[in-house]
Design an enzyme around this catalytic site. Structure first.
Site, PDB file in Angstrom:
ATOM      1  N   ARG A 168       0.841  -1.200   0.000  1.00  0.00           N
ATOM      2  CA  ARG A 168       0.000   0.000   0.000  1.00  0.00           C
ATOM      3  C   ARG A 168       0.882   1.258   0.000  1.00  0.00           C
ATOM      4  O   ARG A 168       0.970   1.958  -1.006  1.00  0.00           O
ATOM      5  CB  ARG A 168      -0.962  -0.028   1.216  1.00  0.00           C
ATOM      6  CG  ARG A 168      -2.160   0.880   1.090  1.00  0.00           C
ATOM      7  CD  ARG A 168      -1.878   2.327   1.440  1.00  0.00           C
ATOM      8  NE  ARG A 168      -1.414   2.475   2.816  1.00  0.00           N
ATOM      9  CZ  ARG A 168      -0.943   3.612   3.311  1.00  0.00           C
ATOM     10  NH1 ARG A 168      -0.866   4.699   2.555  1.00  0.00           N
ATOM     11  NH2 ARG A 168      -0.527   3.688   4.560  1.00  0.00           N
ATOM     12  N   ASP A 169       1.562   1.504   1.104  1.00  0.00           N
ATOM     13  CA  ASP A 169       2.366   2.726   1.189  1.00  0.00           C
ATOM     14  C   ASP A 169       3.486   2.707   0.151  1.00  0.00           C
ATOM     15  O   ASP A 169       3.855   3.752  -0.393  1.00  0.00           O
ATOM     16  CB  ASP A 169       2.967   2.841   2.596  1.00  0.00           C
ATOM     17  CG  ASP A 169       3.122   4.273   3.042  1.00  0.00           C
ATOM     18  OD1 ASP A 169       2.612   5.166   2.351  1.00  0.00           O
ATOM     19  OD2 ASP A 169       3.764   4.506   4.085  1.00  0.00           O
ATOM     20  N   ASN A 202       9.765   4.067   3.125  1.00  0.00           N
ATOM     21  CA  ASN A 202       9.509   3.615   4.488  1.00  0.00           C
ATOM     22  C   ASN A 202      10.784   3.030   5.079  1.00  0.00           C
ATOM     23  O   ASN A 202      11.702   2.635   4.354  1.00  0.00           O
ATOM     24  CB  ASN A 202       8.459   2.492   4.464  1.00  0.00           C
ATOM     25  CG  ASN A 202       7.062   3.011   4.190  1.00  0.00           C
ATOM     26  OD1 ASN A 202       6.360   3.373   5.112  1.00  0.00           O
ATOM     27  ND2 ASN A 202       6.687   3.066   2.926  1.00  0.00           N
ATOM     28  N   HIS A 259       4.915   3.911  12.674  1.00  0.00           N
ATOM     29  CA  HIS A 259       5.053   3.813  11.215  1.00  0.00           C
ATOM     30  C   HIS A 259       6.123   4.831  10.834  1.00  0.00           C
ATOM     31  O   HIS A 259       5.895   6.039  10.944  1.00  0.00           O
ATOM     32  CB  HIS A 259       3.694   4.141  10.585  1.00  0.00           C
ATOM     33  CG  HIS A 259       3.697   4.241   9.098  1.00  0.00           C
ATOM     34  ND1 HIS A 259       3.184   3.251   8.288  1.00  0.00           N
ATOM     35  CD2 HIS A 259       4.119   5.217   8.265  1.00  0.00           C
ATOM     36  CE1 HIS A 259       3.298   3.618   7.015  1.00  0.00           C
ATOM     37  NE2 HIS A 259       3.857   4.817   6.970  1.00  0.00           N
ATOM     38  N   CYS A 287       4.504   9.041  -0.068  1.00  0.00           N
ATOM     39  CA  CYS A 287       3.090   9.404  -0.145  1.00  0.00           C
ATOM     40  C   CYS A 287       2.927  10.433  -1.259  1.00  0.00           C
ATOM     41  O   CYS A 287       3.597  11.467  -1.255  1.00  0.00           O
ATOM     42  CB  CYS A 287       2.615   9.998   1.179  1.00  0.00           C
ATOM     43  SG  CYS A 287       0.923  10.634   1.074  1.00  0.00           S
ATOM     44  N   HIS A 341       9.318   6.423   8.370  1.00  0.00           N
ATOM     45  CA  HIS A 341       9.958   6.569   7.058  1.00  0.00           C
ATOM     46  C   HIS A 341      11.432   6.880   7.282  1.00  0.00           C
ATOM     47  O   HIS A 341      11.803   7.439   8.314  1.00  0.00           O
ATOM     48  CB  HIS A 341       9.261   7.664   6.238  1.00  0.00           C
ATOM     49  CG  HIS A 341       7.965   7.195   5.645  1.00  0.00           C
ATOM     50  ND1 HIS A 341       7.796   6.965   4.306  1.00  0.00           N
ATOM     51  CD2 HIS A 341       6.785   6.887   6.226  1.00  0.00           C
ATOM     52  CE1 HIS A 341       6.568   6.538   4.082  1.00  0.00           C
ATOM     53  NE2 HIS A 341       5.922   6.489   5.227  1.00  0.00           N
TER      54      HIS A 341
HETATM   55  N1  COA Z   1     -13.400   4.405  -2.984  1.00  0.00           N
HETATM   56  C1  COA Z   1     -13.694   4.654  -4.291  1.00  0.00           C
HETATM   57  N2  COA Z   1     -14.278   5.762  -4.729  1.00  0.00           N
HETATM   58  C2  COA Z   1     -14.606   6.685  -3.787  1.00  0.00           C
HETATM   59  C3  COA Z   1     -14.349   6.498  -2.437  1.00  0.00           C
HETATM   60  C4  COA Z   1     -13.700   5.298  -2.038  1.00  0.00           C
HETATM   61  N3  COA Z   1     -13.388   5.064  -0.759  1.00  0.00           N
HETATM   62  N4  COA Z   1     -14.774   7.572  -1.762  1.00  0.00           N
HETATM   63  C5  COA Z   1     -15.300   8.421  -2.666  1.00  0.00           C
HETATM   64  N5  COA Z   1     -15.207   7.878  -3.889  1.00  0.00           N
HETATM   65  C6  COA Z   1     -15.660   8.434  -5.166  1.00  0.00           C
HETATM   66  C7  COA Z   1     -17.014   9.037  -5.098  1.00  0.00           C
HETATM   67  O1  COA Z   1     -18.018   8.076  -5.286  1.00  0.00           O
HETATM   68  C8  COA Z   1     -16.975  10.052  -6.225  1.00  0.00           C
HETATM   69  O2  COA Z   1     -17.099   9.350  -7.451  1.00  0.00           O
HETATM   70  P1  COA Z   1     -17.833  10.040  -8.698  1.00  0.00           P
HETATM   71  O3  COA Z   1     -17.061  11.274  -9.019  1.00  0.00           O
HETATM   72  O4  COA Z   1     -17.732   8.998  -9.774  1.00  0.00           O
HETATM   73  O5  COA Z   1     -19.218  10.314  -8.241  1.00  0.00           O
HETATM   74  C9  COA Z   1     -15.532  10.531  -6.161  1.00  0.00           C
HETATM   75  O6  COA Z   1     -14.778   9.499  -5.510  1.00  0.00           O
HETATM   76  C10 COA Z   1     -15.407  11.816  -5.383  1.00  0.00           C
HETATM   77  O7  COA Z   1     -16.022  11.650  -4.134  1.00  0.00           O
HETATM   78  P2  COA Z   1     -16.037  12.771  -2.992  1.00  0.00           P
HETATM   79  O8  COA Z   1     -16.820  12.250  -1.844  1.00  0.00           O
HETATM   80  O9  COA Z   1     -16.417  14.080  -3.597  1.00  0.00           O
HETATM   81  O10 COA Z   1     -14.569  12.742  -2.528  1.00  0.00           O
HETATM   82  P3  COA Z   1     -13.305  13.603  -2.907  1.00  0.00           P
HETATM   83  O11 COA Z   1     -13.181  13.885  -4.357  1.00  0.00           O
HETATM   84  O12 COA Z   1     -13.273  14.744  -1.976  1.00  0.00           O
HETATM   85  O13 COA Z   1     -12.181  12.523  -2.520  1.00  0.00           O
HETATM   86  C11 COA Z   1     -11.346  10.650  -1.242  1.00  0.00           C
HETATM   87  C12 COA Z   1     -12.120  11.949  -1.236  1.00  0.00           C
HETATM   88  C13 COA Z   1     -10.974  10.272   0.162  1.00  0.00           C
HETATM   89  C14 COA Z   1     -12.175   9.551  -1.879  1.00  0.00           C
HETATM   90  C15 COA Z   1     -10.093  10.843  -2.114  1.00  0.00           C
HETATM   91  O14 COA Z   1      -9.463  12.019  -1.737  1.00  0.00           O
HETATM   92  C16 COA Z   1      -9.116   9.708  -2.022  1.00  0.00           C
HETATM   93  O15 COA Z   1      -9.406   8.573  -2.347  1.00  0.00           O
HETATM   94  N6  COA Z   1      -7.864  10.031  -1.621  1.00  0.00           N
HETATM   95  C17 COA Z   1      -6.810   9.068  -1.527  1.00  0.00           C
HETATM   96  C18 COA Z   1      -6.152   9.176  -0.218  1.00  0.00           C
HETATM   97  C19 COA Z   1      -4.976   8.239  -0.099  1.00  0.00           C
HETATM   98  O16 COA Z   1      -5.016   7.096  -0.523  1.00  0.00           O
HETATM   99  N7  COA Z   1      -3.893   8.745   0.479  1.00  0.00           N
HETATM  100  C20 COA Z   1      -2.717   8.018   0.655  1.00  0.00           C
HETATM  101  C21 COA Z   1      -2.740   7.223   1.873  1.00  0.00           C
HETATM  102  S1  COA Z   1      -2.682   8.109   3.359  1.00  0.00           S
HETATM  103 ZN    ZN Z   2       3.836   6.063   5.302  1.00  0.00          ZN
END
Ligand code: COA
Ligand code: ZN
Length: 328
Positions: free
Chosen positions: A38-39, A272, A230, A263, A232
């Site tokens: 994942r990370d 990491n 955790h 990240c 890095h």
């Molecule tokens: N899995 C898949 N799709 C998701 C979801 C999830 N957990 N949560 C929201 N979505 C989808 C929504 O359904 C929407 O889809 P659409 O545009 O087709 O309708 C779209 O994502 C946007 O949703 P919204 O609620 O407006 O969220 P956002 O655009 O503000 O994004 C997150 C929020 C959290 C979903 C997004 O920022 C994200 O996935 N970030 C990744 C964070 C990450 O992995 N960081 C690294 C690890 S720490």
């Molecule tokens: Zn990390």
């Protein structure tokens, strides 16, 4: 000389402890969670397919790694590398008793994880306003609320849960994170049902003194057996910070095979702490981990091929150099 609190009593600073003969309580079992899938992979530009991820999981299981973070159920637009989360969880489930957790930032992520059959999930709550905005597009208050509701729902479904506190030491946007805020957020996640609170040095900027200070504060109110670290290795402090955590009684550490990591939303976040480097430290201190270090390094060659670059683990590089030297 500075003093920190050690299981509720004063302890000497690390530099004054007898490093050559670890005390018996430094030899307890340590749980290593490999977060490469994942990370590690979320930040790679080269796409890594499900078959390569499954091969890595099998290699880690064969090496005796007890726990992995397998994937994240996030928006595939935000992190394309995690688009195959459902298939990855199916592969991980076949490797039981290997524990495999999945990151779920919200209820939608949790629903997808449950549908995939996940038994363990994690939420990531960043400890600063800006980092939450960059990572999950939420304010700190909103992220806290969503993380807590996701944990509560996961517990109600009987899942094991981890609550990450990201940028707990330093934030790339806001500088040093106030320890009192980390404590407050950790208590909120615990209260919402996190089995384990994982304190994360997301950008690898902490020093051992900072680890002592923050954990010393947290351990006044959080039980040490519910706390993980955790780390890095961005500034080469990964192993030293793990040692500082061990001294304070922490027995759960995240690391990634080969030291792959970073990240995409935190500028300056490099690899990491490498699983091999952590296990070398733990082996040397006489801790039981169940992990066979040579089998972890064996997992790195196909991983390097899959991501298309060399992995930074110091142990890995040294073991290759030694093998090359012996062969010539
Ligand atoms: N899995 C898949 N799709 C998701 C979801 C999830 N957990 N949560 C929201 N979505 C989808 C929504 O359904 C929407 O889809 P659409 O545009 O087709 O309708 C779209 O994502 C946007 O949703 P919204 O609620 O407006 O969220 P956002 O655009 O503000 O994004 C997150 C929020 C959290 C979903 C997004 O920022 C994200 O996935 N970030 C990744 C964070 C990450 O992995 N960081 C690294 C690890 S720490
Ligand atoms: Zn990390």
């Amino acid at each position: 000389m500075s003093f920190v609190l050690h299981w509720g009593r004063p302890a000497t600073a690390m530099s004054t402890l007898p490093h050559l003969s670890p005390s018996p309580d430094l030899r307890e079992r340590v749980v290593v969670t490999d977060v490469a899938l994942r990370d590690g992979l979320q930040n790679q530009t080269q796409h890594v397919g499900t078959a390569d991820k499954a091969a890595l999981m099998r290699a880690l299981a064969a090496a005796g790694v007890p726990s992995i973070e397998a994937t994240s159920f996030v928006s595939p637009r935000a992190v394309p590398q995690m688009a195959d989360a459902t298939a990855v969880i199916a592969e991980a489930l076949a490797l039981a008793p290997l524990r495999a957790s999945a990151l779920t930032p919200n209820l939608k992520g949790l629903e997808r994880a449950l549908a995939a059959g996940a038994r363990e999930v994690a939420v990531v709550l960043s400890c600063t306003e800006t980092m939450n905005r960059k990572n999950i597009n939420m304010s700190l208050a909103e992220a806290t609320r969503v993380s807590c509701e996701t944990l509560r729902a996961a517990r109600a479904q009987g899942l094991a849960t981890r609550g990450y506190l990201a940028v707990a030491f330093e934030c790339p946007f806001e500088g040093t994170t106030p320890p009192e805020r980390v404590l407050e957020l950790g208590l909120a996640l615990l209260e919402a049902g996190a089995d384990e609170i994982v304190v994360a040095d997301t950008i690898g900027a902490a020093s051992p003194a900072q680890v002592q200070q923050l954990l010393g504060r947290l351990l006044l109110q959080l039980p040490v057996d519910r706390l993980g670290l955790h780390l890095h290795d961005t500034r080469g402090m990964g192993v030293a910070n793990a040692y500082a955590g061990l001294e304070l009684g922490v027995r759960r550490f995240d690391a990634s095979v080969g030291g792959i990591g970073g990240c995409p939303f935190a500028p300056g976040a490099a690899g990491n702490l490498a699983t091999e480097d952590l296990v070398y430290l733990l082996d040397g201190l006489g801790h039981e981990t169940g992990v066979r270090i040579e089998l972890v390094t064996a997992a790195s060659a196909p991983l390097e091929a899959a991501v298309g670059h060399r992995l930074p683990s110091r142990y890995l590089q040294a073991s290759r150099a030694t093998r090359a030297g012996t062969a010539s």
